[in-house]
Motif scaffolding. Structure first.
Motif, mmCIF file in Angstrom:
data_model
loop_
_atom_site.group_PDB
_atom_site.id
_atom_site.type_symbol
_atom_site.label_atom_id
_atom_site.label_comp_id
_atom_site.label_asym_id
_atom_site.label_seq_id
_atom_site.Cartn_x
_atom_site.Cartn_y
_atom_site.Cartn_z
ATOM 1 N N LEU A 115 0.632 -1.161 -0.119
ATOM 2 C CA LEU A 115 -0.569 -0.204 0.464
ATOM 3 C C LEU A 115 0.950 1.267 -0.179
ATOM 4 C CD1 LEU A 115 -3.253 -0.827 2.407
ATOM 5 C CD2 LEU A 115 -3.305 -0.171 0.455
ATOM 6 N N ALA A 116 2.306 1.284 0.685
ATOM 7 C CA ALA A 116 2.896 2.143 0.454
ATOM 8 C C ALA A 116 3.651 2.392 -0.491
ATOM 9 C CB ALA A 116 3.808 2.087 1.862
ATOM 10 N N GLY A 117 4.185 1.796 -1.312
ATOM 11 C CA GLY A 117 4.530 1.951 -2.786
ATOM 12 C C GLY A 117 3.458 2.253 -3.687
ATOM 13 N N VAL A 118 1.559 2.597 -3.350
ATOM 14 C CA VAL A 118 1.130 2.972 -4.194
ATOM 15 C C VAL A 118 0.385 4.084 -3.782
ATOM 16 C CG1 VAL A 118 -1.427 2.821 -4.748
ATOM 17 C CG2 VAL A 118 -0.078 0.400 -4.874
ATOM 18 N N LEU A 119 1.125 4.422 -2.385
ATOM 19 C CA LEU A 119 0.416 5.512 -1.731
ATOM 20 C C LEU A 119 1.479 6.694 -2.446
ATOM 21 C CD1 LEU A 119 -1.373 5.063 1.054
ATOM 22 C CD2 LEU A 119 -2.766 5.850 -0.828
ATOM 23 N N GLY A 120 2.805 6.584 -2.015
ATOM 24 C CA GLY A 120 3.973 6.720 -2.159
ATOM 25 C C GLY A 120 3.800 7.223 -4.008
ATOM 26 N N LEU A 195 8.818 -1.827 -6.219
ATOM 27 C CA LEU A 195 8.957 -3.009 -7.286
ATOM 28 C C LEU A 195 8.225 -3.954 -7.369
ATOM 29 C CD1 LEU A 195 10.459 -4.098 -8.569
ATOM 30 C CD2 LEU A 195 12.265 -5.399 -7.744
ATOM 31 N N VAL A 196 7.225 -5.084 -5.883
ATOM 32 C CA VAL A 196 6.116 -5.368 -6.123
ATOM 33 C C VAL A 196 4.867 -4.490 -6.204
ATOM 34 C CG1 VAL A 196 5.203 -6.430 -4.874
ATOM 35 C CG2 VAL A 196 7.872 -6.359 -4.333
ATOM 36 N N THR A 197 4.961 -3.811 -6.340
ATOM 37 C CA THR A 197 4.289 -2.408 -6.311
ATOM 38 C C THR A 197 3.522 -2.741 -8.035
ATOM 39 O OG1 THR A 197 3.554 -0.998 -4.714
ATOM 40 C CG2 THR A 197 2.520 -0.872 -6.819
ATOM 41 N N VAL A 198 4.612 -2.064 -8.836
ATOM 42 C CA VAL A 198 4.200 -2.134 -10.559
ATOM 43 C C VAL A 198 4.680 -3.351 -10.722
ATOM 44 C CG1 VAL A 198 5.876 0.210 -9.988
ATOM 45 C CG2 VAL A 198 7.398 -2.011 -10.536
ATOM 46 N N GLN A 199 4.937 -5.176 -10.603
ATOM 47 C CA GLN A 199 5.266 -5.929 -10.762
ATOM 48 C C GLN A 199 3.876 -6.330 -10.718
ATOM 49 O OE1 GLN A 199 8.499 -7.432 -9.109
ATOM 50 N NE2 GLN A 199 9.664 -7.763 -10.924
ATOM 51 N N LYS A 200 3.158 -5.380 -9.784
ATOM 52 C CA LYS A 200 1.972 -6.947 -9.629
ATOM 53 C C LYS A 200 0.516 -5.933 -10.671
ATOM 54 C CE LYS A 200 0.405 -8.495 -5.314
ATOM 55 N NZ LYS A 200 0.114 -8.137 -4.316
ATOM 56 N N LEU A 201 0.982 -4.528 -10.111
ATOM 57 C CA LEU A 201 0.304 -3.811 -11.474
ATOM 58 C C LEU A 201 -0.109 -4.208 -12.625
ATOM 59 C CD1 LEU A 201 0.733 -0.481 -9.696
ATOM 60 C CD2 LEU A 201 -1.539 -2.105 -9.672
ATOM 61 N N ASP A 202 1.358 -4.650 -13.361
ATOM 62 C CA ASP A 202 1.938 -5.313 -14.737
ATOM 63 C C ASP A 202 1.094 -6.385 -14.735
ATOM 64 O OD1 ASP A 202 2.411 -6.021 -16.826
ATOM 65 O OD2 ASP A 202 4.005 -6.714 -16.502
ATOM 66 N N VAL A 229 12.251 1.210 -11.819
ATOM 67 C CA VAL A 229 12.497 0.627 -10.854
ATOM 68 C C VAL A 229 14.165 0.308 -9.469
ATOM 69 C CG1 VAL A 229 11.045 0.550 -8.895
ATOM 70 C CG2 VAL A 229 10.622 1.165 -10.068
ATOM 71 N N MET A 230 14.510 -0.520 -10.777
ATOM 72 C CA MET A 230 15.442 -1.393 -10.029
ATOM 73 C C MET A 230 16.622 -0.730 -9.687
ATOM 74 S SD MET A 230 14.574 -4.821 -9.269
ATOM 75 C CE MET A 230 16.262 -6.040 -8.969
ATOM 76 N N LYS A 231 17.105 -0.189 -10.872
ATOM 77 C CA LYS A 231 18.465 0.845 -11.013
ATOM 78 C C LYS A 231 18.201 2.125 -10.108
ATOM 79 C CE LYS A 231 20.695 3.819 -14.170
ATOM 80 N NZ LYS A 231 20.242 4.523 -15.516
ATOM 81 N N GLN A 232 16.887 2.365 -10.089
ATOM 82 C CA GLN A 232 17.137 3.346 -8.754
ATOM 83 C C GLN A 232 18.023 2.679 -7.408
ATOM 84 O OE1 GLN A 232 13.352 5.703 -8.430
ATOM 85 N NE2 GLN A 232 13.593 6.734 -6.640
ATOM 86 N N ARG A 273 7.541 -12.483 -2.396
ATOM 87 C CA ARG A 273 7.460 -13.020 -1.201
ATOM 88 C C ARG A 273 9.087 -12.975 -0.516
ATOM 89 N NH1 ARG A 273 4.563 -18.192 0.588
ATOM 90 N NH2 ARG A 273 5.090 -17.137 2.564
ATOM 91 N N ALA A 274 10.031 -13.007 -1.961
ATOM 92 C CA ALA A 274 11.463 -12.298 -2.141
ATOM 93 C C ALA A 274 12.029 -11.444 -1.899
ATOM 94 C CB ALA A 274 12.480 -14.064 -2.739
ATOM 95 N N TYR A 275 11.631 -10.869 -1.926
ATOM 96 C CA TYR A 275 11.945 -9.175 -2.421
ATOM 97 C C TYR A 275 11.331 -8.259 -1.408
ATOM 98 C CZ TYR A 275 13.757 -9.196 -7.191
ATOM 99 O OH TYR A 275 14.624 -8.728 -8.597
ATOM 100 N N MET A 276 9.940 -8.611 -0.871
ATOM 101 C CA MET A 276 9.615 -8.598 0.077
ATOM 102 C C MET A 276 10.222 -8.687 1.558
ATOM 103 S SD MET A 276 7.563 -6.751 -0.510
ATOM 104 C CE MET A 276 6.619 -5.765 0.614
#
Length: 361
Positions: A115-120, A195-202, A229-232, A273-276
């Protein structure tokens, strides 16, 4: 007097255009106007969808959002975060700091970090005034409207709503992604949240589940977006590392230590889950020397949480348990593995500090 004002406003804008100054740079929309059009747009959204009556969900979204707003760099406005009573997986940022998530998003992004990824990202749109700038850039084409209304409204509410549903430019979307990464990390959330947010939205857009506006409007190409995002994130030097075999198998590693995740749960793939997990462990080590005794298990029957102090590090389910038989039993074994990681991480951090100190000398 009003006639004179209109003439002067028209002349000022015309001068801006003539000398090559973008009207947006002239600050044609005041802070007062921005908040006014944002508030009225927000009222229109609430009238259309209604607000969720889930008080816990409202409190949770506002709590997460306020943490992000506090670090976004724009504090001359007051931010509000609310849940709209709609099953869509979506979110919107109105000018002036009025930010909404749709009820369906809460199920698709179940963790606070997601949620923080979306709200951010949405806070980034407001902080960088993307909607305001988009409207200002178009105002030269509707100058007569601006002059006729003496700047009072300027048709701004209608313009704001049109801008929201038309979508942001790809440049603005990239900027909001960048702000989303920075905001989540500054606010103390998992660094991989965006990262997880953009991948799940994709994932959702490929399934045909995305709306045509809000989170899904004019976003950059998914693959390029993830790469950016990964580069950042590389600049943050995040450890442990994540090695992804495929969607359903990934390994979190540091030195000789490794932790495998080979179960996808619902719409959360094993690699997410691994990234988180890796991001949560990085957040743990930001607090200094890691105390292995701070890893504790809360067994809820069909699933179990592993916490480090107040940081939820990992959630395990009966599907993960295998020979251990239950989520709680497996979580206890995993907590021991995380205590082993703590020793390695502390040693690595101590070595890094020594090397850094030597370099300074």
């Amino acid at each position: 007097m009003k006639k004179l004002y209109r003439m002067l406003l028209a002349f000022a804008v015309a001068c801006c255009v003539f000398v090559g100054i973008n009207p947006a740079e002239a600050g044609m929309i005041s802070l007062e106007d921005e908040i006014k059009m944002g508030r009225e747009t927000a009222q229109s959204l609430e009238a259309k969808y209604g607000l969720s009556q889930d008080s816990y969900a409202q409190e949770r979204v506002d709590r997460i959002g306020q943490r992000l707003a506090a670090v976004c760099g724009r504090n001359e406005i007051s931010y509000s975060f609310k849940v709209l009573n709609c099953d869509e997986v979506n979110a919107l940022a109105c000018p002036g700091g009025f930010i909404y998530v749709f009820r369906g998003l809460l199920d698709y992004m179940p963790t606070d970090a997601e949620l923080a990824g979306v709200l951010g990202h949405e806070v980034g749109h407001v902080a960088k005034k993307h909607t305001v700038n988009a409207i200002e850039k178009q105002m030269w084409t509707t100058l007569l409207l601006a002059v006729a209304t003496r700047g009072q409204g300027l048709g701004l509410v209608q313009a704001a709503q049109a801008a929201l549903f038309a979508g942001y430019s790809r440049t603005d979307e990239r900027g909001a992604d960048k702000e989303g990464v920075n905001n989540t990390i500054k606010a103390g959330f998992n660094p991989y949240a965006m990262l997880v947010t953009v991948q799940k939205l994709d994932d959702l857009s490929k399934q045909g589940g995305g709306a045509s506006y809000g989170l899904f409007s004019s976003h950059p190409e998914p693959e390029e977006r993830v790469k950016r995002v990964m580069k950042q994130l590389k600049s943050y030097n995040i450890h442990p590392d994540v090695a992804v075999t495929d969607d359903d198998y990934a390994t979190v590693t540091e030195g000789s230590w490794s932790f495998n995740i080979n179960q996808s749960i619902g719409n959360t793939k094993a690699k997410y889950r691994a990234y988180m997990l890796a991001g949560n462990l990085w957040t743990v080590r930001q607090r200094g020397t890691i105390n292995p005794n701070y890893f504790v298990v809360y067994d809820n029957g069909s699933y179990a949480h592993i916490y480090y102090d107040d940081i939820q590090v990992l959630t395990l389910y009966n599907q993960d348990a295998g020979a251990f038989g239950s989520a709680g039993a497996y979580a206890s074994a995993c907590a021991d593995m995380l205590r082993d990681w703590a020793a390695i991480a502390n040693a690595n951090d101590a070595k890094a500090k020594v090397a850094k100190d030597k370099k300074k000398k």
